[in-house]
Scaffold this motif. Structure first.
Motif, PDB file in Angstrom:
ATOM      1  N   SER A 110      14.760   5.885  38.517  1.00 25.42           N
ATOM      2  CA  SER A 110      14.443   5.351  37.191  1.00 25.42           C
ATOM      3  C   SER A 110      14.440   3.829  37.163  1.00 25.42           C
ATOM      4  O   SER A 110      14.071   3.226  36.144  1.00 25.42           O
ATOM      5  N   LEU A 111      14.843   3.182  38.254  1.00 26.99           N
ATOM      6  CA  LEU A 111      14.905   1.719  38.281  1.00 26.99           C
ATOM      7  C   LEU A 111      13.501   1.141  38.464  1.00 26.99           C
ATOM      8  O   LEU A 111      12.842   1.420  39.470  1.00 26.99           O
ATOM      9  N   PRO A 112      13.007   0.333  37.524  1.00 33.49           N
ATOM     10  CA  PRO A 112      11.675  -0.256  37.674  1.00 33.49           C
ATOM     11  C   PRO A 112      11.617  -1.193  38.873  1.00 33.49           C
ATOM     12  O   PRO A 112      12.597  -1.872  39.199  1.00 33.49           O
ATOM     13  N   ASN A 113      10.464  -1.244  39.538  1.00 34.23           N
ATOM     14  CA  ASN A 113      10.271  -2.170  40.658  1.00 34.23           C
ATOM     15  C   ASN A 113      10.110  -3.593  40.119  1.00 34.23           C
ATOM     16  O   ASN A 113       9.067  -3.942  39.578  1.00 34.23           O
ATOM     17  N   ASN A 114      11.134  -4.399  40.257  1.00 30.82           N
ATOM     18  CA  ASN A 114      11.088  -5.786  39.799  1.00 30.82           C
ATOM     19  C   ASN A 114      11.799  -6.660  40.822  1.00 30.82           C
ATOM     20  O   ASN A 114      13.011  -6.865  40.737  1.00 30.82           O
ATOM     21  N   PRO A 115      11.065  -7.177  41.817  1.00 28.65           N
ATOM     22  CA  PRO A 115      11.703  -7.925  42.903  1.00 28.65           C
ATOM     23  C   PRO A 115      12.456  -9.176  42.460  1.00 28.65           C
ATOM     24  O   PRO A 115      13.311  -9.667  43.203  1.00 28.65           O
ATOM     25  N   GLY A 142      14.606   6.463  52.197  1.00 28.70           N
ATOM     26  CA  GLY A 142      14.268   5.187  51.597  1.00 28.70           C
ATOM     27  C   GLY A 142      14.379   5.276  50.088  1.00 28.70           C
ATOM     28  O   GLY A 142      13.966   6.269  49.492  1.00 28.70           O
ATOM     29  N   VAL A 143      14.948   4.251  49.465  1.00 33.58           N
ATOM     30  CA  VAL A 143      15.123   4.224  48.021  1.00 33.58           C
ATOM     31  C   VAL A 143      14.508   2.957  47.439  1.00 33.58           C
ATOM     32  O   VAL A 143      14.362   1.946  48.138  1.00 33.58           O
ATOM     33  N   ASP A 144      14.155   3.011  46.143  1.00 37.21           N
ATOM     34  CA  ASP A 144      13.544   1.845  45.492  1.00 37.21           C
ATOM     35  C   ASP A 144      14.593   0.994  44.790  1.00 37.21           C
ATOM     36  O   ASP A 144      14.320   0.357  43.771  1.00 37.21           O
ATOM     37  N   THR A 145      15.782   0.947  45.351  1.00 37.21           N
ATOM     38  CA  THR A 145      16.909   0.180  44.823  1.00 37.21           C
ATOM     39  C   THR A 145      17.482  -0.703  45.937  1.00 37.21           C
ATOM     40  O   THR A 145      17.267  -0.421  47.121  1.00 37.21           O
ATOM     41  N   MET A 174       8.980  -0.187  47.296  1.00 36.14           N
ATOM     42  CA  MET A 174       8.288  -0.285  46.010  1.00 36.14           C
ATOM     43  C   MET A 174       7.440   0.971  45.820  1.00 36.14           C
ATOM     44  O   MET A 174       6.408   1.136  46.479  1.00 36.14           O
ATOM     45  N   LEU A 175       7.868   1.837  44.906  1.00 40.90           N
ATOM     46  CA  LEU A 175       7.214   3.143  44.772  1.00 40.90           C
ATOM     47  C   LEU A 175       6.621   3.401  43.389  1.00 40.90           C
ATOM     48  O   LEU A 175       6.085   4.488  43.153  1.00 40.90           O
ATOM     49  N   ASP A 176       6.699   2.437  42.484  1.00 38.80           N
ATOM     50  CA  ASP A 176       6.174   2.665  41.133  1.00 38.80           C
ATOM     51  C   ASP A 176       4.690   3.020  41.126  1.00 38.80           C
ATOM     52  O   ASP A 176       4.213   3.723  40.237  1.00 38.80           O
ATOM     53  N   HIS A 177       3.953   2.528  42.110  1.00 35.13           N
ATOM     54  CA  HIS A 177       2.501   2.747  42.155  1.00 35.13           C
ATOM     55  C   HIS A 177       2.110   3.863  43.122  1.00 35.13           C
ATOM     56  O   HIS A 177       0.929   4.036  43.432  1.00 35.13           O
ATOM     57  N   VAL A 178       3.090   4.635  43.598  1.00 33.15           N
ATOM     58  CA  VAL A 178       2.848   5.652  44.622  1.00 33.15           C
ATOM     59  C   VAL A 178       3.027   7.051  44.036  1.00 33.15           C
ATOM     60  O   VAL A 178       4.027   7.318  43.365  1.00 33.15           O
TER      61      VAL A 178
END
Length: 212
Positions: A110-115, A142-145, A174-178
């Motif tokens: 649920s964490l948005p991808n925001n580098p 792999g996690v998006d955190t 970064m998986l928001d677009h995948v």
């Protein structure tokens, strides 16, 4: 021809870093005008910046370093899943995806991808989640955190549980677009002999025959 999808965080001077850790800085240390031939860049960084992998030495004094890791783990088929409706990457979240087998697992939370923003909280990997991954045959997750443990954790239960189940760790993909599905993954660490981690350029592309 199927194109590779970059799931890495771009390394910029504004990228978020772990509080108290070394920030990423790039500068052109020598210019072409100064050298007469080339520009030469210089970077200062933590090993755990942006999209990166952890070696066991990160949390175990006698653990393997980056150059000790099995390079084959970072290349090969992977499965992308979305568990963003769950507060943690636990057995229940994984079972909801009805997986039967996955050697490499990339997990959207649920964490948005925001580098450029370091989060206050992250959905962690739990010990029972790590044990269930082992049953699925997972060798890399792999996690998006920025961490697979809570930001304030000191015992790092997720890191230790994954290590005990022989599962490698990849963070900040970064998986928001995948879309969910089956892919080929390449996420190679730098050959840093003594390091406890390494930035990676992580890319994926849909496997032939996958329905995308």
């Amino acid at each position: 021809m199927t194109k590779w999808i970059d799931i890495s965080q771009p390394l910029t001077n504004s990228i978020a870093h772990w509080p108290g850790d070394t920030s990423f800085q790039y500068e052109t240390a020598l210019t072409k005008e100064e050298t007469g031939s080339v520009n030469i860049g210089r970077i200062t960084t933590s090993a755990h910046i942006g999209t990166h992998v952890d070696a066991p030495f990160h949390f175990l004094n006698d653990g393997k370093r980056i150059l000790d890791m099995d390079i084959d783990r970072y290349i090969g088929p992977c499965k992308v899943i979305d568990v963003s409706e769950f507060p943690a990457i636990d057995e229940a979240a994984l079972k909801s995806k009805q997986l039967t087998q996955a050697e490499r697992l990339l997990i959207r939370t649920s964490l948005p991808n925001n580098p450029e923003r370091f989060p206050d909280e992250v959905p962690p990997v739990t010990p029972d989640g790590a044990a269930y991954m082992k049953k699925l045959g997972v060798k890399l997750v792999g996690v998006d955190t920025p961490s697979i443990d809570p930001v304030t954790s000191k015992d790092l239960a997720g890191h230790h549980a994954l290590h005990e189940n022989d599962i490698y760790i990849l963070e900040n993909v970064m998986l928001d677009h995948v879309e969910e599905g089956d892919y080929e993954l390449v996420a190679l660490p730098l050959p840093l002999k003594e390091a406890d981690g390494s930035p990676v350029r992580a890319v994926i592309k849909p496997l032939e025959g996958d329905s995308k």
